[in-house]
Write a protein that holds these residues in place. Structure first.
Motif, PDB file in Angstrom:
ATOM      1  N   THR A 115      -1.105   7.397   3.899  1.00 32.58           N
ATOM      2  CA  THR A 115      -2.164   7.038   2.964  1.00 32.58           C
ATOM      3  C   THR A 115      -2.242   5.529   2.786  1.00 32.58           C
ATOM      4  OG1 THR A 115      -1.831   9.118   1.771  1.00 32.58           O
ATOM      5  CG2 THR A 115      -3.063   7.395   0.633  1.00 32.58           C
ATOM      6  N   GLY A 116      -1.087   4.898   2.644  1.00 33.22           N
ATOM      7  CA  GLY A 116      -1.066   3.449   2.492  1.00 33.22           C
ATOM      8  C   GLY A 116      -1.639   2.738   3.697  1.00 33.22           C
ATOM      9  N   ASP A 117      -1.258   3.183   4.879  1.00 27.44           N
ATOM     10  CA  ASP A 117      -1.777   2.566   6.100  1.00 27.44           C
ATOM     11  C   ASP A 117      -3.284   2.763   6.224  1.00 27.44           C
ATOM     12  OD1 ASP A 117       0.680   1.592   6.827  1.00 27.44           O
ATOM     13  OD2 ASP A 117       1.079   3.111   8.354  1.00 27.44           O
ATOM     14  N   ALA A 156       0.823  -1.209   0.000  1.00 26.70           N
ATOM     15  CA  ALA A 156       0.000   0.000   0.000  1.00 26.70           C
ATOM     16  C   ALA A 156       0.855   1.256   0.000  1.00 26.70           C
ATOM     17  CB  ALA A 156      -0.939  -0.008   1.211  1.00 26.70           C
ATOM     18  N   ARG A 157       1.968   1.229   0.735  1.00 27.55           N
ATOM     19  CA  ARG A 157       2.867   2.390   0.744  1.00 27.55           C
ATOM     20  C   ARG A 157       3.506   2.594  -0.620  1.00 27.55           C
ATOM     21  NH1 ARG A 157       4.357   0.065   5.475  1.00 27.55           N
ATOM     22  NH2 ARG A 157       6.345  -0.664   4.648  1.00 27.55           N
ATOM     23  N   ALA A 158       3.963   1.519  -1.240  1.00 22.14           N
ATOM     24  CA  ALA A 158       4.582   1.636  -2.551  1.00 22.14           C
ATOM     25  C   ALA A 158       3.565   2.103  -3.592  1.00 22.14           C
ATOM     26  CB  ALA A 158       5.185   0.294  -2.962  1.00 22.14           C
ATOM     27  N   LEU A 159       2.340   1.657  -3.457  1.00 19.64           N
ATOM     28  CA  LEU A 159       1.307   2.010  -4.419  1.00 19.64           C
ATOM     29  C   LEU A 159       0.899   3.470  -4.308  1.00 19.64           C
ATOM     30  CD1 LEU A 159      -0.439   0.689  -6.616  1.00 19.64           C
ATOM     31  CD2 LEU A 159      -2.129   0.192  -4.853  1.00 19.64           C
ATOM     32  N   THR A 160       0.809   3.978  -3.091  1.00 23.15           N
ATOM     33  CA  THR A 160       0.368   5.358  -2.884  1.00 23.15           C
ATOM     34  C   THR A 160       1.519   6.346  -2.808  1.00 23.15           C
ATOM     35  OG1 THR A 160       0.387   5.113  -0.468  1.00 23.15           O
ATOM     36  CG2 THR A 160      -1.657   4.564  -1.615  1.00 23.15           C
ATOM     37  N   GLY A 161       2.721   5.849  -2.481  1.00 28.29           N
ATOM     38  CA  GLY A 161       3.861   6.744  -2.315  1.00 28.29           C
ATOM     39  C   GLY A 161       3.889   7.463  -0.988  1.00 28.29           C
ATOM     40  N   ASN A 162       3.034   7.019  -0.050  1.00 23.14           N
ATOM     41  CA  ASN A 162       2.928   7.723   1.220  1.00 23.14           C
ATOM     42  C   ASN A 162       2.558   6.731   2.314  1.00 23.14           C
ATOM     43  OD1 ASN A 162       0.797   9.158   3.217  1.00 23.14           O
ATOM     44  ND2 ASN A 162       2.391  10.605   2.644  1.00 23.14           N
ATOM     45  N   PRO A 218      10.116   1.481   5.315  1.00 24.67           N
ATOM     46  CA  PRO A 218      10.408   1.796   3.914  1.00 24.67           C
ATOM     47  C   PRO A 218       9.291   1.342   2.992  1.00 24.67           C
ATOM     48  CG  PRO A 218      11.603  -0.157   4.574  1.00 24.67           C
ATOM     49  CD  PRO A 218      10.948   0.381   5.818  1.00 24.67           C
ATOM     50  N   ALA A 219       9.018   2.136   1.961  1.00 26.07           N
ATOM     51  CA  ALA A 219       8.055   1.712   0.961  1.00 26.07           C
ATOM     52  C   ALA A 219       8.642   0.636   0.070  1.00 26.07           C
ATOM     53  CB  ALA A 219       7.620   2.905   0.116  1.00 26.07           C
ATOM     54  N   PHE A 220       9.971   0.685  -0.130  1.00 20.18           N
ATOM     55  CA  PHE A 220      10.622  -0.230  -1.053  1.00 20.18           C
ATOM     56  C   PHE A 220      11.609  -1.097  -0.294  1.00 20.18           C
ATOM     57  CE2 PHE A 220       9.435   3.618  -3.363  1.00 20.18           C
ATOM     58  CZ  PHE A 220       8.581   3.065  -4.306  1.00 20.18           C
ATOM     59  N   LEU A 221      11.272  -2.361  -0.162  1.00 17.50           N
ATOM     60  CA  LEU A 221      12.090  -3.301   0.595  1.00 17.50           C
ATOM     61  C   LEU A 221      12.161  -4.611  -0.173  1.00 17.50           C
ATOM     62  CD1 LEU A 221      13.613  -4.155   3.160  1.00 17.50           C
ATOM     63  CD2 LEU A 221      11.394  -4.755   4.146  1.00 17.50           C
ATOM     64  N   ILE A 222      13.377  -5.023  -0.551  1.00 17.63           N
ATOM     65  CA  ILE A 222      13.591  -6.250  -1.309  1.00 17.63           C
ATOM     66  C   ILE A 222      14.397  -7.204  -0.450  1.00 17.63           C
ATOM     67  CG2 ILE A 222      14.632  -7.257  -3.369  1.00 17.63           C
ATOM     68  CD1 ILE A 222      14.262  -4.595  -4.763  1.00 17.63           C
TER      69      ILE A 222
END
Length: 274
Positions: free
Chosen positions: A34-36, A25-31, A242-246
Motif C-alpha cells: 500500500t505504501g509503495d 509511506a510504509r510506516a503511515l499505511t502499515g503495509n 522495514p517500515a521502521f528504520l532509525i
C-alpha cells in the motif's frame, strides 16, 4: 517547478529521497504494498503535472508535500480491502479510527523523517504551530494506547541500556537484551515478544536481520524496528524493507515515536490496550 524542467533533472533532484518517502509511506499505511502504491502514485502525479513539485523549497520537502496531496485526496488514512488485508492491517485501521486526525502524519514527518515544524506545516498545508500541537497529541495518544513485551537485539551495552530505559519508561515490559543471533532466537523462542528492536551487525559478526527473520519464521507477524548505523543496507528498494528504520546516532523521541507506531500496528493478542 517550471514546466520545461526535464524528467532527468527532476529524477536527479528526488532520487536520493525516494527510499525515505517509501519508508514514510510504509510506516503511515502499515503495509509495504500500500505504501509503495502511494509513493508510485506521487511520482506519476509529479510527472504529469510538474507544478505540484514546489521548487521554492528543498527537494525532500517538495516530494513529501506532493505525496500529501495524493494522500489527502485519497481520503487518508487508507483502508485495507477484505481481500488483501491481514489481521495486522485490519487491527491498525481499527486503531487509527480512534486517533485525532492528522496526528500520525505529523508525528512521523517530525520524529522519523526529521522535518522541522515549519516544514511539516508546509508539507501538510497547516501552520507550524498546528503541526507542533499535532505531534504532541500523537505522542500522548499513541503512548497511552497499548503496552506489550519488547525484545532488544543490540551488542553495544550502553546503547542497549539506553533503549531499555526509553522503552521501559513508556510502560512496556523488556523481556531481555540479546547480543547475538543465537541468543536472540533462543530468547524469543522462550518468550514471544510483541515488538523487536534490532541492530544489524552483532557482537559475533552475526546478523540482526537473520535473527529477526528466524523469529518471524517462527511467529509470523511481529513488528520490528531496526536501529542501525548502516541504514543503506536495508533501504535498498528490494523487498522486504522495514517500515521502521532509525539511523544511529538516534534521538530519544525517534525511538519513542517508532515504538509507539510499531505497537500501534501490532495485532499480538498479549498487547494491553487502553
Amino acid at each position: 517547478m517550471s514546466s520545461n524542467t526535464t524528467g532527468g533533472d527532476l529524477s536527479g533532484r528526488i532520487a536520493g529521497d525516494l527510499p525515505y518517502l517509501r519508508r514514510y509511506a510504509r510506516a503511515l499505511t502499515g503495509n509495504q504494498t500500500t505504501g509503495d502504491n502511494y509513493a508510485a502514485a506521487t511520482l506519476e502525479a509529479i510527472l504529469q503535472d510538474r507544478s505540484i513539485f514546489d521548487n521554492s523549497t528543498r527537494p525532500k520537502v517538495a516530494l513529501f508535500r506532493a505525496f500529501h496531496m495524493i494522500w489527502s485526496t485519497a481520503g487518508a488514512p487508507a483502508g485495507v480491502s477484505d481481500e488483501l488485508g491481514d489481521a495486522l492491517e485490519h487491527a491498525a485501521m481499527d486503531h487509527m479510527a480512534n486517533l485525532t486526525a492528522n496526528t500520525r502524519e505529523a508525528l512521523l514527518l517530525h520524529t522519523v523523517e526529521g522535518f522541522n515544524f515549519e516544514e511539516v506545516g508546509h508539507i501538510m498545508k497547516i501552520e507550524a504551530s498546528e503541526a507542533e500541537n499535532l505531534v504532541e497529541i500523537a505522542v500522548d495518544e499513541m503512548q497511552r494506547s497499548m503496552a506489550g513485551r519488547v525484545m532488544i537485539i543490540e551488542d553495544e551495552a550502553i546503547i542497549a541500556m539506553d533503549i531499555h530505559s526509553i522503552v521501559s519508561d513508556m510502560g512496556h515490559e523488556i523481556i531481555g537484551i540479546a547480543r547475538t543471533r543465537t541468543a536472540a532466537v533462543e530468547m524469543g523462542s522462550k518468550s514471544r515478544p510483541d515488538l523487536i528492536l534490532a541492530d544489524i551487525q552483532l557482537a559475533d559478526n552475526s546478523s540482526g536481520i537473520d535473527a529477526v527473520n528466524d523469529l518471524l519464521g517462527q511467529f509470523g507477524d511481529i513488528p520490528v524496528i531496526f536501529i542501525t548505523a548502516f541504514p543503506e543496507r536495508l533501504l535498498t528498494g528490494e523487498r522486504p524493507e522495514p517500515a521502521f528504520l532509525i539511523s544511529k546516532p538516534y534521538a530519544e523521541d525517534q525511538v519513542r515515536s517508532a515504538v509507539s507506531q510499531a505497537m500501534f500496528f501490532s495485532s499480538t493478542e498479549t498487547l494491553k490496550t487502553a
